[in-house]
Write a protein that holds these residues in place. Structure first.
Motif, PDB file in Angstrom:
ATOM      1  N   VAL A  17       0.838  -1.204   0.000  1.00 48.96           N
ATOM      2  CA  VAL A  17       0.000   0.000   0.000  1.00 48.96           C
ATOM      3  C   VAL A  17       0.872   1.254   0.000  1.00 48.96           C
ATOM      4  CG1 VAL A  17      -1.775   1.298   1.226  1.00 48.96           C
ATOM      5  CG2 VAL A  17      -1.846  -1.202   1.217  1.00 48.96           C
ATOM      6  N   ARG A  18       1.925   1.236   0.820  1.00 45.82           N
ATOM      7  CA  ARG A  18       2.832   2.384   0.880  1.00 45.82           C
ATOM      8  C   ARG A  18       3.432   2.667  -0.496  1.00 45.82           C
ATOM      9  NH1 ARG A  18       6.471   5.206   4.528  1.00 45.82           N
ATOM     10  NH2 ARG A  18       8.392   5.683   3.404  1.00 45.82           N
ATOM     11  N   ALA A  19       3.873   1.614  -1.185  1.00 44.31           N
ATOM     12  CA  ALA A  19       4.459   1.779  -2.513  1.00 44.31           C
ATOM     13  C   ALA A  19       3.434   2.352  -3.489  1.00 44.31           C
ATOM     14  CB  ALA A  19       4.989   0.437  -3.024  1.00 44.31           C
ATOM     15  N   ARG A  20       2.185   1.905  -3.381  1.00 45.53           N
ATOM     16  CA  ARG A  20       1.118   2.408  -4.254  1.00 45.53           C
ATOM     17  C   ARG A  20       0.892   3.899  -4.002  1.00 45.53           C
ATOM     18  NH1 ARG A  20      -3.966   0.463  -6.010  1.00 45.53           N
ATOM     19  NH2 ARG A  20      -5.088   2.180  -7.004  1.00 45.53           N
ATOM     20  N   LEU A  21       0.828   4.293  -2.746  1.00 46.99           N
ATOM     21  CA  LEU A  21       0.600   5.689  -2.410  1.00 46.99           C
ATOM     22  C   LEU A  21       1.779   6.564  -2.833  1.00 46.99           C
ATOM     23  CD1 LEU A  21      -1.064   5.281   1.100  1.00 46.99           C
ATOM     24  CD2 LEU A  21      -2.161   6.108  -0.992  1.00 46.99           C
ATOM     25  N   LEU A  22       2.983   6.056  -2.643  1.00 44.78           N
ATOM     26  CA  LEU A  22       4.167   6.809  -3.063  1.00 44.78           C
ATOM     27  C   LEU A  22       4.154   7.039  -4.569  1.00 44.78           C
ATOM     28  CD1 LEU A  22       7.067   5.310  -0.910  1.00 44.78           C
ATOM     29  CD2 LEU A  22       6.172   7.636  -0.857  1.00 44.78           C
ATOM     30  N   GLY A  23       3.726   6.029  -5.301  1.00 39.97           N
ATOM     31  CA  GLY A  23       3.631   6.174  -6.752  1.00 39.97           C
ATOM     32  C   GLY A  23       2.650   7.274  -7.129  1.00 39.97           C
ATOM     33  N   ILE A  24       1.530   7.330  -6.424  1.00 41.53           N
ATOM     34  CA  ILE A  24       0.523   8.368  -6.689  1.00 41.53           C
ATOM     35  C   ILE A  24       1.095   9.751  -6.378  1.00 41.53           C
ATOM     36  CG2 ILE A  24      -1.703   9.296  -5.935  1.00 41.53           C
ATOM     37  CD1 ILE A  24      -2.600   6.403  -5.410  1.00 41.53           C
ATOM     38  N   ILE A  25       1.800   9.857  -5.228  1.00 41.30           N
ATOM     39  CA  ILE A  25       2.353  11.139  -4.806  1.00 41.30           C
ATOM     40  C   ILE A  25       3.455  11.595  -5.760  1.00 41.30           C
ATOM     41  CG2 ILE A  25       3.667  12.298  -2.991  1.00 41.30           C
ATOM     42  CD1 ILE A  25       2.196  10.442  -0.983  1.00 41.30           C
ATOM     43  N   GLU A  26       4.371  10.677  -6.076  1.00 42.16           N
ATOM     44  CA  GLU A  26       5.521  11.040  -6.901  1.00 42.16           C
ATOM     45  C   GLU A  26       5.125  11.380  -8.328  1.00 42.16           C
ATOM     46  OE1 GLU A  26       8.116   7.722  -6.412  1.00 42.16           O
ATOM     47  OE2 GLU A  26       8.759   8.321  -4.411  1.00 42.16           O
ATOM     48  N   ASN A  27       4.081  10.729  -8.848  1.00 39.59           N
ATOM     49  CA  ASN A  27       3.654  10.988 -10.222  1.00 39.59           C
ATOM     50  C   ASN A  27       2.717  12.186 -10.318  1.00 39.59           C
ATOM     51  OD1 ASN A  27       5.066   8.769 -11.169  1.00 39.59           O
ATOM     52  ND2 ASN A  27       3.351   7.365 -10.855  1.00 39.59           N
ATOM     53  N   GLY A  28       2.332  12.726  -9.164  1.00 38.37           N
ATOM     54  CA  GLY A  28       1.429  13.866  -9.174  1.00 38.37           C
ATOM     55  C   GLY A  28       0.041  13.517  -9.673  1.00 38.37           C
ATOM     56  N   ASN A  29      -0.315  12.243  -9.612  1.00 37.21           N
ATOM     57  CA  ASN A  29      -1.601  11.771 -10.123  1.00 37.21           C
ATOM     58  C   ASN A  29      -2.682  11.936  -9.055  1.00 37.21           C
ATOM     59  OD1 ASN A  29      -3.488  10.603 -11.806  1.00 37.21           O
ATOM     60  ND2 ASN A  29      -2.906   8.495 -11.274  1.00 37.21           N
ATOM     61  N   LEU A  30      -2.948  13.189  -8.700  1.00 33.19           N
ATOM     62  CA  LEU A  30      -3.877  13.493  -7.626  1.00 33.19           C
ATOM     63  C   LEU A  30      -4.903  14.520  -8.087  1.00 33.19           C
ATOM     64  CD1 LEU A  30      -1.287  13.858  -4.739  1.00 33.19           C
ATOM     65  CD2 LEU A  30      -3.083  12.143  -4.821  1.00 33.19           C
ATOM     66  N   PRO A  31      -6.090  14.502  -7.500  1.00 36.95           N
ATOM     67  CA  PRO A  31      -7.084  15.524  -7.834  1.00 36.95           C
ATOM     68  C   PRO A  31      -6.667  16.863  -7.243  1.00 36.95           C
ATOM     69  CG  PRO A  31      -7.867  14.157  -6.031  1.00 36.95           C
ATOM     70  CD  PRO A  31      -6.599  13.526  -6.528  1.00 36.95           C
ATOM     71  N   PRO A  32      -7.309  17.967  -7.648  1.00 35.39           N
ATOM     72  CA  PRO A  32      -6.995  19.272  -7.068  1.00 35.39           C
ATOM     73  C   PRO A  32      -7.087  19.219  -5.542  1.00 35.39           C
ATOM     74  CG  PRO A  32      -8.442  19.531  -8.959  1.00 35.39           C
ATOM     75  CD  PRO A  32      -8.343  18.053  -8.702  1.00 35.39           C
ATOM     76  N   GLY A  33      -6.111  19.795  -4.879  1.00 34.43           N
ATOM     77  CA  GLY A  33      -6.082  19.753  -3.425  1.00 34.43           C
ATOM     78  C   GLY A  33      -5.221  18.630  -2.884  1.00 34.43           C
ATOM     79  N   GLY A  34      -4.873  17.663  -3.757  1.00 35.25           N
ATOM     80  CA  GLY A  34      -3.965  16.592  -3.343  1.00 35.25           C
ATOM     81  C   GLY A  34      -4.582  15.539  -2.455  1.00 35.25           C
ATOM     82  N   ARG A  35      -5.908  15.359  -2.517  1.00 34.25           N
ATOM     83  CA  ARG A  35      -6.570  14.382  -1.649  1.00 34.25           C
ATOM     84  C   ARG A  35      -6.266  12.961  -2.105  1.00 34.25           C
ATOM     85  NH1 ARG A  35     -11.636  11.809  -0.641  1.00 34.25           N
ATOM     86  NH2 ARG A  35     -12.261  11.982   1.560  1.00 34.25           N
ATOM     87  N   LEU A  36      -5.863  12.122  -1.148  1.00 37.63           N
ATOM     88  CA  LEU A  36      -5.560  10.719  -1.436  1.00 37.63           C
ATOM     89  C   LEU A  36      -6.816   9.855  -1.316  1.00 37.63           C
ATOM     90  CD1 LEU A  36      -2.272  10.483   0.650  1.00 37.63           C
ATOM     91  CD2 LEU A  36      -2.412  10.288  -1.829  1.00 37.63           C
ATOM     92  N   PRO A  37      -6.809   8.666  -1.921  1.00 39.11           N
ATOM     93  CA  PRO A  37      -7.938   7.746  -1.737  1.00 39.11           C
ATOM     94  C   PRO A  37      -8.135   7.428  -0.255  1.00 39.11           C
ATOM     95  CG  PRO A  37      -6.491   6.976  -3.492  1.00 39.11           C
ATOM     96  CD  PRO A  37      -5.778   8.104  -2.821  1.00 39.11           C
ATOM     97  N   THR A  38      -9.362   7.112   0.124  1.00 39.74           N
ATOM     98  CA  THR A  38      -9.651   6.787   1.525  1.00 39.74           C
ATOM     99  C   THR A  38      -9.115   5.406   1.882  1.00 39.74           C
ATOM    100  OG1 THR A  38     -11.768   5.748   1.031  1.00 39.74           O
ATOM    101  CG2 THR A  38     -11.763   8.144   1.394  1.00 39.74           C
ATOM    102  N   GLU A  39      -8.995   5.154   3.167  1.00 42.07           N
ATOM    103  CA  GLU A  39      -8.570   3.830   3.625  1.00 42.07           C
ATOM    104  C   GLU A  39      -9.506   2.762   3.073  1.00 42.07           C
ATOM    105  OE1 GLU A  39      -8.267   3.557   7.828  1.00 42.07           O
ATOM    106  OE2 GLU A  39      -6.691   5.078   8.004  1.00 42.07           O
ATOM    107  N   ARG A  40     -10.787   3.046   3.109  1.00 44.86           N
ATOM    108  CA  ARG A  40     -11.774   2.070   2.623  1.00 44.86           C
ATOM    109  C   ARG A  40     -11.590   1.793   1.135  1.00 44.86           C
ATOM    110  NH1 ARG A  40     -18.390   2.562   3.159  1.00 44.86           N
ATOM    111  NH2 ARG A  40     -18.892   0.653   2.004  1.00 44.86           N
ATOM    112  N   ASP A  41     -11.411   2.853   0.338  1.00 47.29           N
ATOM    113  CA  ASP A  41     -11.233   2.671  -1.105  1.00 47.29           C
ATOM    114  C   ASP A  41      -9.976   1.852  -1.407  1.00 47.29           C
ATOM    115  OD1 ASP A  41     -13.509   4.067  -1.695  1.00 47.29           O
ATOM    116  OD2 ASP A  41     -12.489   5.973  -2.091  1.00 47.29           O
ATOM    117  N   LEU A  42      -8.888   2.173  -0.725  1.00 47.51           N
ATOM    118  CA  LEU A  42      -7.637   1.444  -0.951  1.00 47.51           C
ATOM    119  C   LEU A  42      -7.781  -0.015  -0.543  1.00 47.51           C
ATOM    120  CD1 LEU A  42      -5.107   4.132   0.295  1.00 47.51           C
ATOM    121  CD2 LEU A  42      -5.202   3.207  -2.022  1.00 47.51           C
ATOM    122  N   SER A  43      -8.441  -0.236   0.580  1.00 48.30           N
ATOM    123  CA  SER A  43      -8.626  -1.605   1.059  1.00 48.30           C
ATOM    124  C   SER A  43      -9.435  -2.434   0.060  1.00 48.30           C
ATOM    125  CB  SER A  43      -9.334  -1.585   2.421  1.00 48.30           C
ATOM    126  OG  SER A  43      -9.607  -2.889   2.869  1.00 48.30           O
TER     127      SER A  43
END
Length: 234
Positions: A17-43
């Motif tokens: 999960v950490r690697a997945r989130l890091l990939g999202i952060i590093e690639n800038g693949n985020l909606p406006p505001g930088g909100r990450l997927p919820t714990e429930r969505d990731l799970s």
């Protein structure tokens, strides 16, 4: 068949999960505001337990790469504060010399204070961030990990007024123009030199040597300034 302990399976899942989130952060693949997927969505999307997802997020939170706002969610980067608006105004009115002079005034002092106040867990995270900086293969990732390391050192100083001053400078240097200049000055050789200097700072913080940590941070920032001057004046 070898049956792995549940704790090992969960730790491995948290790493995924950490690697997945890091990939999202590093690639800038985020909606406006930088909100990450919820714990429930990731799970649900990854088929991994909520507990493992929570562990991954806690580790990123400890590294200063994400922040949370109650009732709003989890976001990449640092929480917004009043210094961001001021930094945005100052960014267009300052120059390289002023910015580096400001860093040289504040960050060595913060390193000295970190040598007095940093906890063992802080030191461990510093070493992990330094390692990730060297291992990164693109400029965006290097910026993320290097910035997180310097922020952690500043935070470990345990001085809110100085940390606020640092945050404003950090916000200015995160400007796209400044990032572009740093990327031009970056090479495998400069990364290795920075890595050696990073570890020297961390070693002296761990040793509880304020004078040594202050001098090491000053050397590191001076090296960075010299590299940038060569690019700006070439």
């Amino acid at each position: 068949m070898i049956n792995l302990p549940a704790s090992t399976i969960e730790r491995d899942a948290a790493g995924i999960v950490r690697a997945r989130l890091l990939g999202i952060i590093e690639n800038g693949n985020l909606p406006p505001g930088g909100r990450l997927p919820t714990e429930r969505d990731l799970s649900e999307t990854m088929g991994i337990s909520r507990r493992a997802v929570r562990q991954a997020m806690e580790s990123l939170l400890a590294d200063g790469l994400i922040w949370r706002k109650q009732g709003k969610g989890t976001f990449a980067g640092q929480p917004p504060d009043k210094t961001q608006m001021l930094a945005a105004e100052v960014a267009g009115e300052t120059n390289f010399t002023e910015l580096m002079d400001a860093r040289l005034c504040i960050e060595p002092t913060l390193a000295a204070m970190a040598a007095r106040n940093a906890l063992p867990a802080d030191i461990e995270r510093m070493r992990n961030l330094a390692r990730r900086t060297l291992e990164s293969t693109d400029n965006a990732s290097i910026e993320i990990w290097d910035g997180a390391l310097h922020r952690l050192i500043a935070r470990a100083a345990c001085n809110k007024p100085l940390f606020t001053a640092f945050s404003m400078i950090d916000e200015i240097r995160s400007n796209e123009t400044w990032r572009g200049i740093r990327s031009k000055a970056r090479s495998l050789e400069t990364l290795r030199i920075s890595d050696t200097e990073h570890h020297a700072i961390i070693d002296l913080i761990e040793a509880g040597d304020p004078d040594g940590a202050e001098a090491a941070m000053r050397r590191h920032l001076t090296t960075l300034a010299d590299n940038l001057k060569r690019i700006l004046h070439s």
